[in-house]
Design a protein around this motif. Structure first.
Motif, PDB file in Angstrom:
ATOM      1  N   LEU A 111       0.841  -1.194   0.000  1.00 31.23           N
ATOM      2  CA  LEU A 111       0.000   0.000   0.000  1.00 31.23           C
ATOM      3  C   LEU A 111       0.877   1.244   0.000  1.00 31.23           C
ATOM      4  CD1 LEU A 111      -2.658  -0.388   2.870  1.00 31.23           C
ATOM      5  CD2 LEU A 111      -3.118  -0.265   0.425  1.00 31.23           C
ATOM      6  N   MET A 112       0.551   2.198  -0.853  1.00 32.49           N
ATOM      7  CA  MET A 112       1.124   3.539  -0.769  1.00 32.49           C
ATOM      8  C   MET A 112       0.131   4.349   0.054  1.00 32.49           C
ATOM      9  SD  MET A 112       3.826   5.280  -1.967  1.00 32.49           S
ATOM     10  CE  MET A 112       4.305   4.401  -3.442  1.00 32.49           C
ATOM     11  N   VAL A 113       0.624   5.054   1.064  1.00 35.58           N
ATOM     12  CA  VAL A 113      -0.239   5.805   1.971  1.00 35.58           C
ATOM     13  C   VAL A 113       0.248   7.251   2.027  1.00 35.58           C
ATOM     14  CG1 VAL A 113      -1.178   5.925   4.301  1.00 35.58           C
ATOM     15  CG2 VAL A 113      -0.534   3.707   3.349  1.00 35.58           C
ATOM     16  N   ALA A 114      -0.686   8.192   1.867  1.00 32.63           N
ATOM     17  CA  ALA A 114      -0.355   9.613   1.949  1.00 32.63           C
ATOM     18  C   ALA A 114      -1.139  10.249   3.093  1.00 32.63           C
ATOM     19  CB  ALA A 114      -0.684  10.315   0.631  1.00 32.63           C
ATOM     20  N   PHE A 115      -0.462  11.110   3.842  1.00 31.33           N
ATOM     21  CA  PHE A 115      -1.072  11.862   4.934  1.00 31.33           C
ATOM     22  C   PHE A 115      -0.985  13.343   4.604  1.00 31.33           C
ATOM     23  CE2 PHE A 115       0.676   7.987   6.737  1.00 31.33           C
ATOM     24  CZ  PHE A 115      -0.389   7.511   7.492  1.00 31.33           C
ATOM     25  N   GLN A 116      -2.136  14.025   4.730  1.00 30.76           N
ATOM     26  CA  GLN A 116      -2.172  15.454   4.440  1.00 30.76           C
ATOM     27  C   GLN A 116      -2.983  16.155   5.515  1.00 30.76           C
ATOM     28  OE1 GLN A 116      -4.967  17.609   3.275  1.00 30.76           O
ATOM     29  NE2 GLN A 116      -3.418  19.189   3.490  1.00 30.76           N
ATOM     30  N   PRO A 117      -2.374  17.059   6.288  1.00 33.26           N
ATOM     31  CA  PRO A 117      -0.952  17.378   6.329  1.00 33.26           C
ATOM     32  C   PRO A 117      -0.141  16.239   6.941  1.00 33.26           C
ATOM     33  CG  PRO A 117      -2.092  18.532   8.097  1.00 33.26           C
ATOM     34  CD  PRO A 117      -3.152  17.829   7.273  1.00 33.26           C
ATOM     35  N   ALA A 118       1.163  16.377   6.887  1.00 37.65           N
ATOM     36  CA  ALA A 118       2.052  15.310   7.351  1.00 37.65           C
ATOM     37  C   ALA A 118       1.919  15.041   8.848  1.00 37.65           C
ATOM     38  CB  ALA A 118       3.504  15.650   7.018  1.00 37.65           C
ATOM     39  N   GLY A 119       1.688  16.089   9.614  1.00 33.93           N
ATOM     40  CA  GLY A 119       1.614  15.910  11.060  1.00 33.93           C
ATOM     41  C   GLY A 119       2.889  15.254  11.570  1.00 33.93           C
ATOM     42  N   THR A 120       2.719  14.348  12.528  1.00 32.75           N
ATOM     43  CA  THR A 120       3.882  13.664  13.110  1.00 32.75           C
ATOM     44  C   THR A 120       3.864  12.174  12.771  1.00 32.75           C
ATOM     45  OG1 THR A 120       2.709  13.349  15.208  1.00 32.75           O
ATOM     46  CG2 THR A 120       4.087  15.336  15.005  1.00 32.75           C
ATOM     47  N   MET A 121       3.347  11.854  11.579  1.00 36.53           N
ATOM     48  CA  MET A 121       3.230  10.444  11.210  1.00 36.53           C
ATOM     49  C   MET A 121       4.585   9.750  11.119  1.00 36.53           C
ATOM     50  SD  MET A 121       0.130   9.929  11.469  1.00 36.53           S
ATOM     51  CE  MET A 121       0.273   8.191  11.102  1.00 36.53           C
ATOM     52  N   PRO A 132      -1.158  -3.909  18.264  1.00 41.66           N
ATOM     53  CA  PRO A 132      -2.258  -2.976  17.976  1.00 41.66           C
ATOM     54  C   PRO A 132      -3.402  -3.004  18.985  1.00 41.66           C
ATOM     55  CG  PRO A 132      -2.206  -4.757  16.365  1.00 41.66           C
ATOM     56  CD  PRO A 132      -0.974  -4.878  17.192  1.00 41.66           C
ATOM     57  N   LEU A 133      -3.480  -4.016  19.840  1.00 45.88           N
ATOM     58  CA  LEU A 133      -4.525  -4.064  20.862  1.00 45.88           C
ATOM     59  C   LEU A 133      -4.032  -3.583  22.230  1.00 45.88           C
ATOM     60  CD1 LEU A 133      -6.207  -7.487  19.987  1.00 45.88           C
ATOM     61  CD2 LEU A 133      -6.992  -5.169  19.410  1.00 45.88           C
ATOM     62  N   SER A 134      -2.775  -3.161  22.296  1.00 49.06           N
ATOM     63  CA  SER A 134      -2.188  -2.789  23.583  1.00 49.06           C
ATOM     64  C   SER A 134      -2.515  -1.350  23.970  1.00 49.06           C
ATOM     65  CB  SER A 134      -0.664  -2.971  23.542  1.00 49.06           C
ATOM     66  OG  SER A 134      -0.081  -1.999  22.682  1.00 49.06           O
ATOM     67  N   GLU A 135      -2.412  -1.091  25.258  1.00 55.39           N
ATOM     68  CA  GLU A 135      -2.566   0.280  25.756  1.00 55.39           C
ATOM     69  C   GLU A 135      -1.429   1.146  25.230  1.00 55.39           C
ATOM     70  OE1 GLU A 135      -4.461   3.378  27.507  1.00 55.39           O
ATOM     71  OE2 GLU A 135      -5.227   1.334  27.265  1.00 55.39           O
ATOM     72  N   GLU A 136      -0.252   0.560  25.059  1.00 50.44           N
ATOM     73  CA  GLU A 136       0.904   1.290  24.523  1.00 50.44           C
ATOM     74  C   GLU A 136       0.602   1.835  23.120  1.00 50.44           C
ATOM     75  OE1 GLU A 136       5.658   0.537  23.552  1.00 50.44           O
ATOM     76  OE2 GLU A 136       4.431  -1.126  24.280  1.00 50.44           O
ATOM     77  N   PHE A 137      -0.091   1.032  22.276  1.00 51.56           N
ATOM     78  CA  PHE A 137      -0.457   1.479  20.932  1.00 51.56           C
ATOM     79  C   PHE A 137      -1.433   2.656  21.017  1.00 51.56           C
ATOM     80  CE2 PHE A 137      -2.487   1.621  16.847  1.00 51.56           C
ATOM     81  CZ  PHE A 137      -1.498   1.260  15.956  1.00 51.56           C
ATOM     82  N   LYS A 138      -2.398   2.575  21.940  1.00 45.76           N
ATOM     83  CA  LYS A 138      -3.365   3.665  22.106  1.00 45.76           C
ATOM     84  C   LYS A 138      -2.670   4.954  22.553  1.00 45.76           C
ATOM     85  CE  LYS A 138      -7.265   0.693  23.211  1.00 45.76           C
ATOM     86  NZ  LYS A 138      -8.221   0.257  24.249  1.00 45.76           N
ATOM     87  N   ILE A 139      -1.727   4.825  23.461  1.00 43.60           N
ATOM     88  CA  ILE A 139      -0.993   5.993  23.946  1.00 43.60           C
ATOM     89  C   ILE A 139      -0.161   6.594  22.823  1.00 43.60           C
ATOM     90  CG2 ILE A 139       0.884   6.733  25.490  1.00 43.60           C
ATOM     91  CD1 ILE A 139      -0.257   4.634  27.509  1.00 43.60           C
ATOM     92  N   LEU A 140       0.569   5.755  22.085  1.00 47.13           N
ATOM     93  CA  LEU A 140       1.371   6.227  20.955  1.00 47.13           C
ATOM     94  C   LEU A 140       0.480   6.946  19.942  1.00 47.13           C
ATOM     95  CD1 LEU A 140       4.138   6.278  19.489  1.00 47.13           C
ATOM     96  CD2 LEU A 140       3.480   4.090  18.437  1.00 47.13           C
ATOM     97  N   SER A 141      -0.687   6.385  19.671  1.00 46.54           N
ATOM     98  CA  SER A 141      -1.623   7.004  18.722  1.00 46.54           C
ATOM     99  C   SER A 141      -2.053   8.384  19.212  1.00 46.54           C
ATOM    100  CB  SER A 141      -2.851   6.108  18.530  1.00 46.54           C
ATOM    101  OG  SER A 141      -2.478   4.886  17.926  1.00 46.54           O
ATOM    102  N   ARG A 142      -2.451   8.489  20.469  1.00 45.44           N
ATOM    103  CA  ARG A 142      -2.889   9.785  21.020  1.00 45.44           C
ATOM    104  C   ARG A 142      -1.779  10.826  20.952  1.00 45.44           C
ATOM    105  NH1 ARG A 142      -5.885   6.563  24.682  1.00 45.44           N
ATOM    106  NH2 ARG A 142      -4.217   6.584  26.202  1.00 45.44           N
ATOM    107  N   GLN A 143      -0.541  10.398  21.178  1.00 43.07           N
ATOM    108  CA  GLN A 143       0.590  11.330  21.127  1.00 43.07           C
ATOM    109  C   GLN A 143       0.767  11.927  19.729  1.00 43.07           C
ATOM    110  OE1 GLN A 143       3.712   8.722  22.486  1.00 43.07           O
ATOM    111  NE2 GLN A 143       3.457   9.342  24.629  1.00 43.07           N
ATOM    112  N   HIS A 144       0.185  11.260  18.717  1.00 44.71           N
ATOM    113  CA  HIS A 144       0.353  11.715  17.334  1.00 44.71           C
ATOM    114  C   HIS A 144      -0.977  12.072  16.675  1.00 44.71           C
ATOM    115  CE1 HIS A 144       4.633  10.999  17.385  1.00 44.71           C
ATOM    116  NE2 HIS A 144       4.365   9.912  18.094  1.00 44.71           N
ATOM    117  N   GLY A 145      -1.947  12.495  17.483  1.00 44.39           N
ATOM    118  CA  GLY A 145      -3.179  13.054  16.954  1.00 44.39           C
ATOM    119  C   GLY A 145      -4.208  12.062  16.462  1.00 44.39           C
ATOM    120  N   MET A 146      -4.145  10.823  16.951  1.00 43.12           N
ATOM    121  CA  MET A 146      -5.096   9.794  16.534  1.00 43.12           C
ATOM    122  C   MET A 146      -5.801   9.217  17.753  1.00 43.12           C
ATOM    123  SD  MET A 146      -2.768   7.788  13.740  1.00 43.12           S
ATOM    124  CE  MET A 146      -1.269   7.911  14.714  1.00 43.12           C
TER     125      MET A 146
END
Length: 156
Positions: A111-121, A132-146
């Motif tokens: 997959l080619m994936v594009a993010f607009q704007p780039a943010g902190t991806m 992906p089911l861990s609390e660590e994944f949820k925390i990492l996601s929140r730190q980057h706007g997800m």
């Protein structure tokens, strides 16, 4: 966001990363093709080589749109409440603030994936590869706007 006039044209070869530093994340290898640093934060493009079935949990981006282009394999996408089956040459747009997920239905896929704007991806994908089911994944996601809003999709 303005593109830095100091950035010169560049070529990134097939199966190479923009900075020769590919990242392993979830079930694949991520090759950065266009960095937010190249575009004044306007765009980030990543080529992902999926080395097995699976994908991220259902999530949303608060400030970014996401575009996917299937290069190889078959993928099931969920955008909002709708499911989409995509194959090579197909693309799909995931607007910001709308939940989405995908799953690779093939043994390998790309997959080619594009993010607009780039943010902190770029930093998100370099933040390790927690389950992906861990609390660590949820925390990492929140730190980057997800926000993680559900489990990963099933491949069957």
């Amino acid at each position: 966001m303005n593109i830095d006039s100091e950035v010169a044209p560049f070529v990134v070869r097939h199966d190479e990363d923009r900075f020769l530093a590919p990242v392993s994340f979830l079930n694949g290898r991520f090759d950065l093709k266009i960095s937010g640093r190249d575009t004044g934060g306007a765009l980030c493009v990543i080529d992902t080589i999926r080395l097995g079935r699976g994908g991220p949990p259902l999530h949303l981006h608060h400030e970014q749109d996401e575009w996917f282009f299937v290069e190889e394999g078959r993928f099931l996408f969920q955008i909002g409440d709708q499911a989409y089956d995509l194959g090579p040459g197909d693309s799909i747009f995931g607007p910001r603030k709308i939940s989405h997920a995908f799953v690779n239905r093939s043994e390998t896929g790309r997959l080619m994936v594009a993010f607009q704007p780039a943010g902190t991806m770029e930093a998100f994908f370099s933040g390790g590869s927690p389950h992906p089911l861990s609390e660590e994944f949820k925390i990492l996601s929140r730190q980057h706007g997800m926000e993680v809003v559900g489990p990963p999709l099933r491949a069957d």
